[in-house]
Design a protein around this motif. Structure first.
Motif, PDB file in Angstrom:
ATOM      1  N   GLY A  91     -96.973  15.262 -31.456  1.00 41.06           N
ATOM      2  CA  GLY A  91     -97.012  14.685 -30.122  1.00 41.06           C
ATOM      3  C   GLY A  91     -96.823  15.780 -29.090  1.00 41.06           C
ATOM      4  N   VAL A  92     -97.532  15.682 -27.976  1.00 44.74           N
ATOM      5  CA  VAL A  92     -97.484  16.691 -26.914  1.00 44.74           C
ATOM      6  C   VAL A  92     -96.993  16.029 -25.646  1.00 44.74           C
ATOM      7  N   HIS A  93     -95.913  16.592 -25.069  1.00 45.95           N
ATOM      8  CA  HIS A  93     -95.321  16.028 -23.854  1.00 45.95           C
ATOM      9  C   HIS A  93     -95.118  17.116 -22.810  1.00 45.95           C
ATOM     10  N   ASP A  94     -95.325  16.764 -21.566  1.00 47.98           N
ATOM     11  CA  ASP A  94     -95.044  17.649 -20.438  1.00 47.98           C
ATOM     12  C   ASP A  94     -94.130  16.909 -19.472  1.00 47.98           C
ATOM     13  N   ASP A  95     -92.905  17.412 -19.336  1.00 49.81           N
ATOM     14  CA  ASP A  95     -91.925  16.801 -18.434  1.00 49.81           C
ATOM     15  C   ASP A  95     -91.748  15.312 -18.737  1.00 49.81           C
ATOM     16  N   GLY A  96     -91.724  14.979 -20.021  1.00 43.06           N
ATOM     17  CA  GLY A  96     -91.514  13.595 -20.438  1.00 43.06           C
ATOM     18  C   GLY A  96     -92.763  12.757 -20.518  1.00 43.06           C
ATOM     19  N   ASP A  97     -93.871  13.254 -19.967  1.00 43.33           N
ATOM     20  CA  ASP A  97     -95.126  12.498 -19.995  1.00 43.33           C
ATOM     21  C   ASP A  97     -95.917  12.852 -21.251  1.00 43.33           C
ATOM     22  N   ALA A  98     -96.369  11.834 -21.963  1.00 43.71           N
ATOM     23  CA  ALA A  98     -97.172  12.059 -23.168  1.00 43.71           C
ATOM     24  C   ALA A  98     -98.576  12.508 -22.777  1.00 43.71           C
ATOM     25  N   LEU A  99     -98.984  13.663 -23.284  1.00 43.11           N
ATOM     26  CA  LEU A  99    -100.330  14.171 -22.999  1.00 43.11           C
ATOM     27  C   LEU A  99    -101.314  13.861 -24.119  1.00 43.11           C
ATOM     28  N   ALA A 100    -100.848  13.937 -25.356  1.00 44.10           N
ATOM     29  CA  ALA A 100    -101.790  13.788 -26.474  1.00 44.10           C
ATOM     30  C   ALA A 100    -101.040  13.699 -27.783  1.00 44.10           C
ATOM     31  N   ARG A 101    -101.789  13.356 -28.825  1.00 40.48           N
ATOM     32  CA  ARG A 101    -101.345  13.497 -30.204  1.00 40.48           C
ATOM     33  C   ARG A 101    -102.417  14.286 -30.941  1.00 40.48           C
ATOM     34  N   ALA A 102    -101.975  15.025 -31.949  1.00 41.97           N
ATOM     35  CA  ALA A 102    -102.918  15.882 -32.666  1.00 41.97           C
ATOM     36  C   ALA A 102    -102.604  15.882 -34.154  1.00 41.97           C
ATOM     37  N   LEU A 103    -103.653  15.902 -34.937  1.00 41.39           N
ATOM     38  CA  LEU A 103    -103.521  15.958 -36.388  1.00 41.39           C
ATOM     39  C   LEU A 103    -103.724  17.373 -36.914  1.00 41.39           C
ATOM     40  N   ARG A 104    -104.505  18.181 -36.181  1.00 43.23           N
ATOM     41  CA  ARG A 104    -104.865  19.509 -36.681  1.00 43.23           C
ATOM     42  C   ARG A 104    -104.255  20.643 -35.859  1.00 43.23           C
ATOM     43  N   ASP A 105    -104.417  20.644 -34.559  1.00 45.70           N
ATOM     44  CA  ASP A 105    -103.810  21.719 -33.776  1.00 45.70           C
ATOM     45  C   ASP A 105    -103.673  21.351 -32.308  1.00 45.70           C
ATOM     46  N   VAL A 106    -102.748  22.044 -31.659  1.00 41.29           N
ATOM     47  CA  VAL A 106    -102.512  21.938 -30.221  1.00 41.29           C
ATOM     48  C   VAL A 106    -102.613  23.342 -29.653  1.00 41.29           C
ATOM     49  N   THR A 107    -103.411  23.504 -28.605  1.00 42.26           N
ATOM     50  CA  THR A 107    -103.621  24.819 -28.013  1.00 42.26           C
ATOM     51  C   THR A 107    -103.321  24.776 -26.528  1.00 42.26           C
ATOM     52  N   LEU A 108    -102.557  25.757 -26.056  1.00 38.95           N
ATOM     53  CA  LEU A 108    -102.401  26.018 -24.635  1.00 38.95           C
ATOM     54  C   LEU A 108    -103.154  27.311 -24.354  1.00 38.95           C
ATOM     55  N   VAL A 109    -104.122  27.261 -23.459  1.00 31.88           N
ATOM     56  CA  VAL A 109    -104.972  28.421 -23.219  1.00 31.88           C
ATOM     57  C   VAL A 109    -105.334  28.483 -21.741  1.00 31.88           C
ATOM     58  N   THR A 110    -105.417  29.688 -21.194  1.00 26.16           N
ATOM     59  CA  THR A 110    -105.739  29.828 -19.776  1.00 26.16           C
ATOM     60  C   THR A 110    -107.045  29.115 -19.462  1.00 26.16           C
ATOM     61  N   ASP A 111    -107.042  28.406 -18.337  1.00 22.90           N
ATOM     62  CA  ASP A 111    -108.176  27.570 -17.973  1.00 22.90           C
ATOM     63  C   ASP A 111    -109.301  28.372 -17.333  1.00 22.90           C
ATOM     64  N   ALA A 112    -108.980  29.566 -16.832  1.00 25.01           N
ATOM     65  CA  ALA A 112    -109.994  30.421 -16.214  1.00 25.01           C
ATOM     66  C   ALA A 112    -110.418  31.497 -17.201  1.00 25.01           C
ATOM     67  N   PRO A 113    -111.707  31.838 -17.241  1.00 23.88           N
ATOM     68  CA  PRO A 113    -112.165  32.865 -18.174  1.00 23.88           C
ATOM     69  C   PRO A 113    -111.602  34.239 -17.808  1.00 23.88           C
ATOM     70  N   ALA A 114    -111.463  35.090 -18.817  1.00 25.26           N
ATOM     71  CA  ALA A 114    -111.024  36.482 -18.645  1.00 25.26           C
ATOM     72  C   ALA A 114    -109.679  36.585 -17.935  1.00 25.26           C
ATOM     73  N   SER A 115    -108.758  35.699 -18.268  1.00 26.08           N
ATOM     74  CA  SER A 115    -107.422  35.749 -17.673  1.00 26.08           C
ATOM     75  C   SER A 115    -106.387  35.518 -18.760  1.00 26.08           C
ATOM     76  N   ILE A 116    -105.162  35.998 -18.503  1.00 24.72           N
ATOM     77  CA  ILE A 116    -104.082  35.798 -19.448  1.00 24.72           C
ATOM     78  C   ILE A 116    -102.930  35.095 -18.742  1.00 24.72           C
ATOM     79  N   SER A 117    -102.005  34.585 -19.528  1.00 24.81           N
ATOM     80  CA  SER A 117    -100.791  33.992 -18.985  1.00 24.81           C
ATOM     81  C   SER A 117     -99.618  34.536 -19.794  1.00 24.81           C
ATOM     82  N   GLU A 118     -98.441  34.034 -19.536  1.00 22.04           N
ATOM     83  CA  GLU A 118     -97.256  34.429 -20.290  1.00 22.04           C
ATOM     84  C   GLU A 118     -96.541  33.169 -20.729  1.00 22.04           C
ATOM     85  N   TYR A 119     -96.128  33.151 -21.991  1.00 23.59           N
ATOM     86  CA  TYR A 119     -95.552  31.958 -22.592  1.00 23.59           C
ATOM     87  C   TYR A 119     -94.223  32.306 -23.252  1.00 23.59           C
ATOM     88  N   ALA A 120     -93.230  31.453 -23.036  1.00 19.65           N
ATOM     89  CA  ALA A 120     -91.967  31.547 -23.757  1.00 19.65           C
ATOM     90  C   ALA A 120     -91.986  30.497 -24.855  1.00 19.65           C
TER      91      ALA A 120
END
Length: 232
Positions: A91-120
């Motif tokens: 199960g995937v939640h953001d600030d208590g809100d359910a976003l999705a369920r997944a059987l295989r994988d969950v990915t967080l990835v930058t929405d703009a091409p050729a860009s990076i982010s930082e994740y804790a």
């Protein structure tokens, strides 16, 4: 052997017949539910079958049957050459809100091409790492030989845990990990910029800096693994 089918085509029905299966409705107590294609496999998250699932994709995989081996896989199951393993549903939640369920994988990835982010990354109350990368993918054993493996993660056996894999990390020392499937993984976005949340290949929303996306086990699905075919 009676089987029910989600997805697929007439060719798949013919392959099932060659393998010795009789197609019935899911209400008729089938021994196995065959799910052909990504959409049919995803349907098991929202609508879990009463019988174990036999997932089928074009290429197959460690826990997936290749479409051109469907007849052999069904014949193996009918002959008793199979095992059933429990795979987690995330199960995937953001600030208590359910976003999705997944059987295989969950990915967080930058929405703009050729860009990076930082994740804790944290499991429960334990902070694991902070990584600058294009994204992070969390994969169950069922999905571990997909995007996560392409990003450098391990292919997992059923019950082994959940793979946490940075995608194209800026640092060459970034680590992949396998964590307890019953633990809660939190991925916090620490850099400005839109980050897409993708579950089983479907875009489910966008988060930004300050978001703490929580991923944890919310259920399980029994999956059939034929042992008499080359896929396994």
């Amino acid at each position: 052997m009676n089987v029910a089918v989600r997805g697929g085509s007439d060719d798949d029905a013919a392959a099932l017949a060659v393998g010795g299966a009789t197609i019935v409705d899911e209400t008729a107590d089938p021994a196995v539910v065959v799910a052909v294609g990504d959409e049919a496999i995803r349907s098991a998250v929202a609508d879990p079958p009463a019988a174990p699932l036999l997932p089928v994709t074009a290429a197959g995989g460690r826990h997936l049957v290749a479409r051109d081996a469907l007849d052999a896989a069904v014949a193996a199951v009918a002959a008793g050459d199979y095992r059933v393993a429990s795979h987690p549903i995330l199960g995937v939640h953001d600030d208590g809100d359910a976003l999705a369920r997944a059987l295989r994988d969950v990915t967080l990835v930058t929405d703009a091409p050729a860009s990076i982010s930082e994740y804790a990354l944290a499991v429960g109350d334990e902070r694991l790492a902070s990584v600058r990368a294009d994204g992070v993918v969390l994969a169950t054993p069922l999905g571990s030989d997909g995007y996560a493996a392409a990003a450098g993660g391990a292919v997992l056996e059923a019950g082994a845990g959940v793979a946490v894999v940075p995608i194209a990390p800026f640092s060459t020392t970034a680590e992949t990990r396998v964590v307890d499937p019953d633990g809660t993984v939190t991925v916090s976005v620490e850099r400005e910029g839109a980050v897409a949340v993708v579950a089983d290949g479907v875009h489910r929303g966008v988060v930004d800096r300050g978001a703490a996306v929580r991923i944890d086990r919310v259920g399980s699905l029994d999956v059939v693994a034929p042992t008499g075919t080359e896929n396994f």
